[in-house]
Every structure is written in C-alpha cells, then in structure tokens.
Design a protein around this motif. Structure first.
Motif, PDB file in Angstrom:
ATOM      1  N   ARG A 232      34.320  54.386  19.171  1.00  0.00           N
ATOM      2  CA  ARG A 232      33.975  55.446  20.121  1.00  0.00           C
ATOM      3  C   ARG A 232      32.458  55.597  20.239  1.00  0.00           C
ATOM      4  N   GLN A 233      31.786  55.618  19.111  1.00  0.00           N
ATOM      5  CA  GLN A 233      30.323  55.779  19.150  1.00  0.00           C
ATOM      6  C   GLN A 233      29.682  54.577  19.851  1.00  0.00           C
ATOM      7  N   GLU A 234      30.250  53.390  19.613  1.00  0.00           N
ATOM      8  CA  GLU A 234      29.716  52.198  20.285  1.00  0.00           C
ATOM      9  C   GLU A 234      29.843  52.341  21.796  1.00  0.00           C
ATOM     10  N   LEU A 235      30.987  52.812  22.242  1.00  0.00           N
ATOM     11  CA  LEU A 235      31.173  52.982  23.694  1.00  0.00           C
ATOM     12  C   LEU A 235      30.231  54.060  24.227  1.00  0.00           C
ATOM     13  N   LYS A 236      30.107  55.159  23.497  1.00  0.00           N
ATOM     14  CA  LYS A 236      29.233  56.246  23.940  1.00  0.00           C
ATOM     15  C   LYS A 236      27.791  55.745  24.079  1.00  0.00           C
ATOM     16  N   ASP A 237      27.342  54.992  23.083  1.00  0.00           N
ATOM     17  CA  ASP A 237      25.974  54.454  23.120  1.00  0.00           C
ATOM     18  C   ASP A 237      25.829  53.433  24.257  1.00  0.00           C
ATOM     19  N   PHE A 238      26.848  52.606  24.416  1.00  0.00           N
ATOM     20  CA  PHE A 238      26.819  51.598  25.478  1.00  0.00           C
ATOM     21  C   PHE A 238      26.703  52.274  26.850  1.00  0.00           C
ATOM     22  N   LEU A 239      27.508  53.303  27.051  1.00  0.00           N
ATOM     23  CA  LEU A 239      27.465  54.023  28.324  1.00  0.00           C
ATOM     24  C   LEU A 239      26.103  54.686  28.523  1.00  0.00           C
ATOM     25  N   ALA A 240      25.571  55.279  27.469  1.00  0.00           N
ATOM     26  CA  ALA A 240      24.264  55.944  27.569  1.00  0.00           C
ATOM     27  C   ALA A 240      23.199  54.936  28.013  1.00  0.00           C
ATOM     28  N   GLY A 241      23.294  53.726  27.474  1.00  0.00           N
ATOM     29  CA  GLY A 241      22.356  52.663  27.850  1.00  0.00           C
ATOM     30  C   GLY A 241      22.457  52.293  29.319  1.00  0.00           C
ATOM     31  N   LYS A 242      23.609  52.565  29.918  1.00  0.00           N
ATOM     32  CA  LYS A 242      23.825  52.247  31.337  1.00  0.00           C
ATOM     33  C   LYS A 242      23.618  53.471  32.220  1.00  0.00           C
ATOM     34  N   GLY A 243      23.166  54.564  31.617  1.00  0.00           N
ATOM     35  CA  GLY A 243      22.896  55.780  32.400  1.00  0.00           C
ATOM     36  C   GLY A 243      24.097  56.696  32.552  1.00  0.00           C
ATOM     37  N   VAL A 244      25.186  56.397  31.829  1.00  0.00           N
ATOM     38  CA  VAL A 244      26.413  57.195  31.976  1.00  0.00           C
ATOM     39  C   VAL A 244      26.548  58.189  30.811  1.00  0.00           C
ATOM     40  N   GLY A 245      26.640  59.448  31.145  1.00  0.00           N
ATOM     41  CA  GLY A 245      26.786  60.488  30.124  1.00  0.00           C
ATOM     42  C   GLY A 245      28.233  60.611  29.668  1.00  0.00           C
ATOM     43  N   SER A 246      28.426  60.969  28.414  1.00  0.00           N
ATOM     44  CA  SER A 246      29.774  61.240  27.894  1.00  0.00           C
ATOM     45  C   SER A 246      29.595  62.209  26.741  1.00  0.00           C
ATOM     46  N   GLU A 247      30.699  62.843  26.327  1.00  0.00           N
ATOM     47  CA  GLU A 247      30.572  63.823  25.246  1.00  0.00           C
ATOM     48  C   GLU A 247      31.836  63.853  24.401  1.00  0.00           C
ATOM     49  N   ILE A 248      31.656  64.250  23.160  1.00  0.00           N
ATOM     50  CA  ILE A 248      32.789  64.326  22.245  1.00  0.00           C
ATOM     51  C   ILE A 248      33.216  65.784  22.100  1.00  0.00           C
ATOM     52  N   TYR A 249      34.328  66.114  22.723  1.00  0.00           N
ATOM     53  CA  TYR A 249      34.934  67.434  22.559  1.00  0.00           C
ATOM     54  C   TYR A 249      36.252  67.229  21.829  1.00  0.00           C
ATOM     55  N   TYR A 250      36.333  67.469  20.548  1.00  0.00           N
ATOM     56  CA  TYR A 250      35.383  68.067  19.627  1.00  0.00           C
ATOM     57  C   TYR A 250      35.323  67.181  18.404  1.00  0.00           C
TER      58      TYR A 250
END
Ligand SMILES: *Cc1c(COP(=O)(O)O)cnc(C)c1O
Length: 401
Positions: free
Chosen positions: A327-345
């Motif tokens: 999950r963290q890998e995907l979140k970081d990957f998306l952030a690198g592409k300009g895509v925001g995401s968040e972990i609730y919760y």
C-alpha cells in the motif's frame, strides 16, 4: 498531471457570487448564531435526512455528543461501535463517561457486522452506533433485528444512533440514512459531501421528545432562558455557516451523482488489472476471516462495492492493496505521478491510547485490523475531469503491471 485527493477550489470557485451574497445577507442581519438561516437550513435538509426533526449544530462530533446526551448515555453504559471508523464515533461515547465496546466490521462494505454486534450485547448496552462509512449505508435491518430481539427478551431498549457524518443523501433500501435510527448525526466538515466553510453538523430524529431534549442540550439545556434543566452545552450552529451551506446544498444532488459516476468509472477501468478482485455483495454475510481469505486468494488489489440495495454517495473511493508494504509503495508511486491518496484510517480505533483497551484486542477484530493495513482512498471528488480520472487509472495500471 496533478490530481489532488480533494480540490475544494474547483468546487467553491464556481459559487463565489452566491456565497458572497449569502455572507452579505448574514452581515446585514446582525443575527450570527442560530436564527432564520439555521432554521431554513434545517428545513431544507429535511428531504436529505428523511427525518422530521433536524437540528443544526457546531460539528459532526457535537452532533454525536448531543444525540448520545439526549439518549441519556452516561457512566455505566456501554455503546457498541464499529472497530473501524473515525475517532469521533467512539470518543463521543467515552467523553460522556460511557464505554465504547467495539465489534468487528464486514470486510466487504467496511460497516458494522451484525453478528459481531450481537456477540457484544450485555445488560449494560445502551446503544449501537452504525457508521455509514465512506458514504455507504450499514446493514440497518440486521442491526435493528438484533437490538429489537434483545429488547424483547430483556425489556430494555437499545437505541440506534446512525453516524451518517460521511453519508448525507445516501440511501438504504430506498430510505435516506439518518431517518432510520433513533438519531442520525451528520457532519459538514469541508471534506464531507456537503462540505462547509469551517465546522458544522446536524442531528436528525423522527422522535419529537428526543428532538426537544436535543434542542435543549444544544443551548445549555435550557428552554426558558437562564433556567437550565439539563446539563447541555454550547453546540449551536453559526448563521454564516448555515447561509453558506444553503448555497452548496442546492448542488448536492449533482455532487453526489458525479461522485457516483467517478466511482463507476474506476470500477469499470480498474477491474481488468491482473490480480484485481471486485468485492462481491454476496460475500457480505461471510463473517469469518478464513472465508474472506478464500474469496480474495491471490488478490493484489480489491475494489469496493456499493450494494444494490444501497445508494452510496462515495464520500471516499477506498481500494485495498494486499501484501506487506504494498500500500505504501502504491501511495508513494501515485504521489510521484502527481496523484493524491490517503489512508483512512491507519490506526484502528480500538488501539487509540486514550480509549480503554478492549479485552479481545489481540484477536477480536481481524477484519478491522487487516483493513487498516490495506485501505487506500483515491480522489473521487465531483469536479475531477475525465483526463484526471484516466490519469489515476493509468498510474494504477502501471503500478500493477
Ligand atoms: C467526520 C466524521 C465525524 C466528525 O465530524 P466533525 O464535523 O469533523 O466533527 C464523525 N464520524 C465520522 C464517521 C466522520 O467521518
């Protein structure tokens, strides 16, 4: 391409003129707390909560506090809460001196599991708080059945308080959430589907007596000025908040349906990814962890489902990313592409240091525990363009290829 998790500018900029007019109206009125703007909002929200009585309050958290206070929840009482929800659901219970008791969730819809709830009932149980998490209604019929049959056996009523903070306008079997329990609690926190300009919330009920009690609690427990019959508080809504919310309320139908379209786009576009599993409505009754694990064998990515009997308002579009660290890998990957995401919760509610630790903390909540390590919410706000939606899909496909 930039795709933030939420873009409030995109929504509010289109409403600048009517918002300024609403502000001017309040400025000219010199009436800044409750009053005609709040009453008008309460009236207009009636068709959205489906409940006869609606009470504007200072936040969603305060809506929970007002409702629980009106139900008489206090020291010695237990209130059953889902093991996976925002902090305020359970903290409101604890702040009133009662004990939040956690029950595990359904891994498919993320909401309170009725069977688990049943196993947590004790003579001290005073209420159950189903949360309509991420905009999808909880299984109210099953919960009602359980509380009713318990009440029938014991002669003791168990109240239902719907935490509809994330679900304004959502439907369960054709009926609006917030109208089916003894109380509903809504939030106008800026990230909710009806997002305000600061704090705000709403209490809904069909019970006149409960409404009158809640009404008093909202203003220091008094009906007649300076005579305080109940220990209430200041839970009042500002007039300016109500006036601004009324402007946005006119757009809510459109916001909700656009979110639905965005969610449908994701589901359609993401389901073909190798290792992707779509959660199935028919798995909802599966309560054991092993049944769930059978269903999702070899899954790398699990897509959310809106049940046919529900009309979800998709406050969040929450996928599950399976595998340690993925999950963290995907979140970081998306952030690198300009895509925001968040972990609730990220931290399950039963682990919060300020709340009493449940006796079954190690084994009692396998679904909530697992979900906290896998969930990731993607941008689903109404103003997303097709280009932005496609970019999110492209990035996720690339990650899993
Ligand atoms: C947002 C939220 C609340 C609290 O609402 P506030 O307006 O932020 O106080 C309570 N419960 C749930 C499930 C929420 O998402």
């Amino acid at each position: 391409m930039k795709v933030p998790l939420l873009d409030l500018t995109a929504q509010n900029a289109a409403l600048t003129t009517p918002l300024l007019q609403a502000f001017q109206r309040v400025l000219d009125s010199n009436h800044f707390i409750l009053g005609p703007e709040v009453e008008a909002l309460e009236q207009e929200l009636q068709s959205w909560t489906g409940a006869r009585y609606n009470l504007g309050v200072s936040s969603g958290t305060d809506a929970l506090i007002v409702a629980l206070s009106a139900l008489g929840v206090g020291p010695g009482d237990e209130v059953i809460c889902p093991a996976f929800t925002f902090f305020a659901t359970a903290s409101s219970v604890a702040r009133l001196g009662a004990r939040p008791v956690f029950a595990d969730i359904c891994p498919v819809c993320f909401n309170l599991n009725a069977r688990e709830t049943h196993s947590k009932l004790t003579p001290k149980t005073r209420a159950v708080i189903p949360v309509h998490l991420f905009g999808q209604a909880a299984d109210l019929d099953s919960l009602r059945q359980i509380t009713d049959s318990y009440s029938h056996q014991t002669g003791k009523k168990i109240h239902i308080l719907e935490d509809a903070a994330q679900a304004i306008g959502a439907k369960y079997k054709g009926q609006r959430v917030g109208s089916m329990g003894d109380f509903g609690a809504f939030s106008f926190f800026p990230s909710k589907n009806l997002g305000g300009f600061g704090e705000g919330g709403l209490v809904s009920t069909n019970d006149q007596r409960l409404f009158e009690t809640a009404h008093m609690i909202r203003s220091h427990g008094s009906k007649v000025r300076y005579r305080h019959e109940l220990l209430g508080g200041n839970y009042r809504m500002d007039a300016v908040q109500a006036a601004l919310l009324r402007v946005k309320l006119e757009k809510l139908e459109g916001y909700n349906s656009q979110r639905r379209r965005n969610a449908e786009f994701y589901l359609e576009q993401l389901k073909g990814i190798p290792g992707c599993v779509m959660a199935q409505e028919s798995w909802c009754s599966c309560s054991t962890e092993s049944e769930w694990l059978d269903h999702i064998q070899d899954a790398l990515l699990i897509l959310p489902v809106a049940y046919r009997h529900n009309e979800s308002i998709w406050n969040q579009f929450t996928i599950r990313v399976v595998g340690a660290g993925r999950r963290q890998e995907l979140k970081d990957f998306l952030a690198g592409k300009g895509v925001g995401s968040e972990i609730y919760y990220p931290e399950p509610i039963y682990n919060q240091p300020c709340l009493p630790e449940p006796e079954d903390v190690g084994t009692g909540f396998p679904h909530a525990t697992r979900l906290a390590t896998e969930c990731l919410s993607l941008p689903v706000y109404p103003e997303l363009t097709l280009d932005q939606l496609e970019w999110v899909v492209t990035c996720i496909r690339e990650f899993f290829s």
